[in-house]
Design an enzyme around this catalytic site. Structure first.
Site, short mmCIF file in Angstrom:
data_model
loop_
_atom_site.label_atom_id
_atom_site.label_comp_id
_atom_site.label_asym_id
_atom_site.label_seq_id
_atom_site.Cartn_x
_atom_site.Cartn_y
_atom_site.Cartn_z
N GLU A 66 -34.05 -21.18 14.49
CA GLU A 66 -34.27 -22.03 13.32
C GLU A 66 -33.41 -21.54 12.15
O GLU A 66 -33.59 -20.44 11.66
CB GLU A 66 -35.77 -22.00 12.95
CG GLU A 66 -36.10 -22.68 11.65
CD GLU A 66 -35.49 -24.05 11.51
OE1 GLU A 66 -35.81 -24.92 12.33
OE2 GLU A 66 -34.65 -24.24 10.59
N LYS A 67 -32.47 -22.40 11.73
CA LYS A 67 -31.47 -22.00 10.74
C LYS A 67 -32.00 -21.76 9.34
O LYS A 67 -31.30 -21.20 8.50
CB LYS A 67 -30.34 -23.04 10.69
CG LYS A 67 -30.78 -24.42 10.22
CD LYS A 67 -29.60 -25.38 10.19
CE LYS A 67 -29.97 -26.77 9.79
NZ LYS A 67 -30.65 -27.51 10.87
N HIS A 68 -33.24 -22.18 9.07
CA HIS A 68 -33.79 -21.98 7.73
C HIS A 68 -34.53 -20.65 7.55
O HIS A 68 -34.87 -20.28 6.42
CB HIS A 68 -34.79 -23.09 7.38
CG HIS A 68 -34.15 -24.42 7.18
ND1 HIS A 68 -33.98 -25.32 8.19
CD2 HIS A 68 -33.62 -24.99 6.07
CE1 HIS A 68 -33.38 -26.40 7.72
NE2 HIS A 68 -33.15 -26.23 6.43
N HIS A 75 -26.79 -22.28 8.15
CA HIS A 75 -27.36 -23.43 7.45
C HIS A 75 -26.23 -24.11 6.67
O HIS A 75 -25.36 -23.43 6.15
CB HIS A 75 -28.46 -22.95 6.49
CG HIS A 75 -29.16 -24.07 5.79
ND1 HIS A 75 -28.67 -24.67 4.66
CD2 HIS A 75 -30.31 -24.74 6.11
CE1 HIS A 75 -29.50 -25.63 4.30
NE2 HIS A 75 -30.50 -25.69 5.16
N HIS A 97 -26.75 -30.46 0.63
CA HIS A 97 -27.71 -29.75 1.48
C HIS A 97 -27.42 -28.26 1.43
O HIS A 97 -26.38 -27.81 1.93
CB HIS A 97 -27.58 -30.29 2.92
CG HIS A 97 -28.59 -29.72 3.87
ND1 HIS A 97 -28.46 -29.88 5.23
CD2 HIS A 97 -29.73 -29.00 3.68
CE1 HIS A 97 -29.48 -29.29 5.84
NE2 HIS A 97 -30.26 -28.74 4.92
N CYS A 147 -35.00 -24.70 0.92
CA CYS A 147 -33.88 -25.61 1.20
C CYS A 147 -34.10 -26.86 0.35
O CYS A 147 -35.24 -27.33 0.25
CB CYS A 147 -33.86 -25.98 2.70
SG CYS A 147 -32.75 -27.36 3.07
N HIS A 204 -35.24 -29.44 3.18
CA HIS A 204 -36.21 -29.14 4.24
C HIS A 204 -37.34 -28.19 3.82
O HIS A 204 -37.98 -27.59 4.68
CB HIS A 204 -35.48 -28.60 5.47
CG HIS A 204 -34.48 -29.55 6.02
ND1 HIS A 204 -33.11 -29.33 5.98
CD2 HIS A 204 -34.65 -30.77 6.60
CE1 HIS A 204 -32.49 -30.36 6.53
NE2 HIS A 204 -33.38 -31.24 6.91
FE FE2 Z 1 -31.91 -27.43 5.23
#
Ligand code: FE2
Length: 129
Positions: free
Chosen positions: A14-16, A44, A50, A114, A117
């Protein structure tokens, strides 16, 4: 009433997810450095539209009731420019290196935001040698 929605997952998928790196052999009252980064395994996006906006770092001492905020670290450059989005010369990267000292063992919590997100949290145990 609902609670604040904070997401947690495996940082390798999970990139976050914030990744907290702490040294071994931390001594009570002695300075050490902690690195917190987003996107260590899967980068990310870092665009005007973004990006990661900030990381908060907290220390919750063992046996203590409350976490203590270590710092708030904002990332404010994401390619913004008069010419348009993603045309600017500067991009702040979502990683920090923080110097701190503690007098007790405990847990570090990193909370990252983010702009699209939401909130993501990870934690790392701080043991003292
Ligand atoms: Fe994001």
């Amino acid at each position: 009433m609902s609670e604040l929605y904070i997401q947690r997952d495996d940082w390798k998928k999970e990139k976050h997810m914030p990744v907290i790196e702490v040294p071994e052999n931390i001594q009570a009252g002695e300075p050490f450095q902690v690195k917190v980064s987003i996107g260590k395994e899967i980068p990310h996006p870092n665009t005007t539209e973004h990006h990661i906006t900030w990381i908060d770092l907290y220390f919750h001492p063992e046996g203590g009731k409350f976490p203590h905020q270590v710092g708030h670290y904002a990332f404010t450059a994401h390619g913004e420019a008069v010419a348009g989005p993603n045309q600017g010369p500067a991009y702040s990267l979502p990683e920090i290196v923080v110097s701190l000292k503690v007098t007790k063992p405990g847990v570090l919590h990193a909370l990252a935001s983010c702009n699209i997100h939401g909130l993501w949290e990870s934690s790392a145990e701080l043991k003292l040698a």
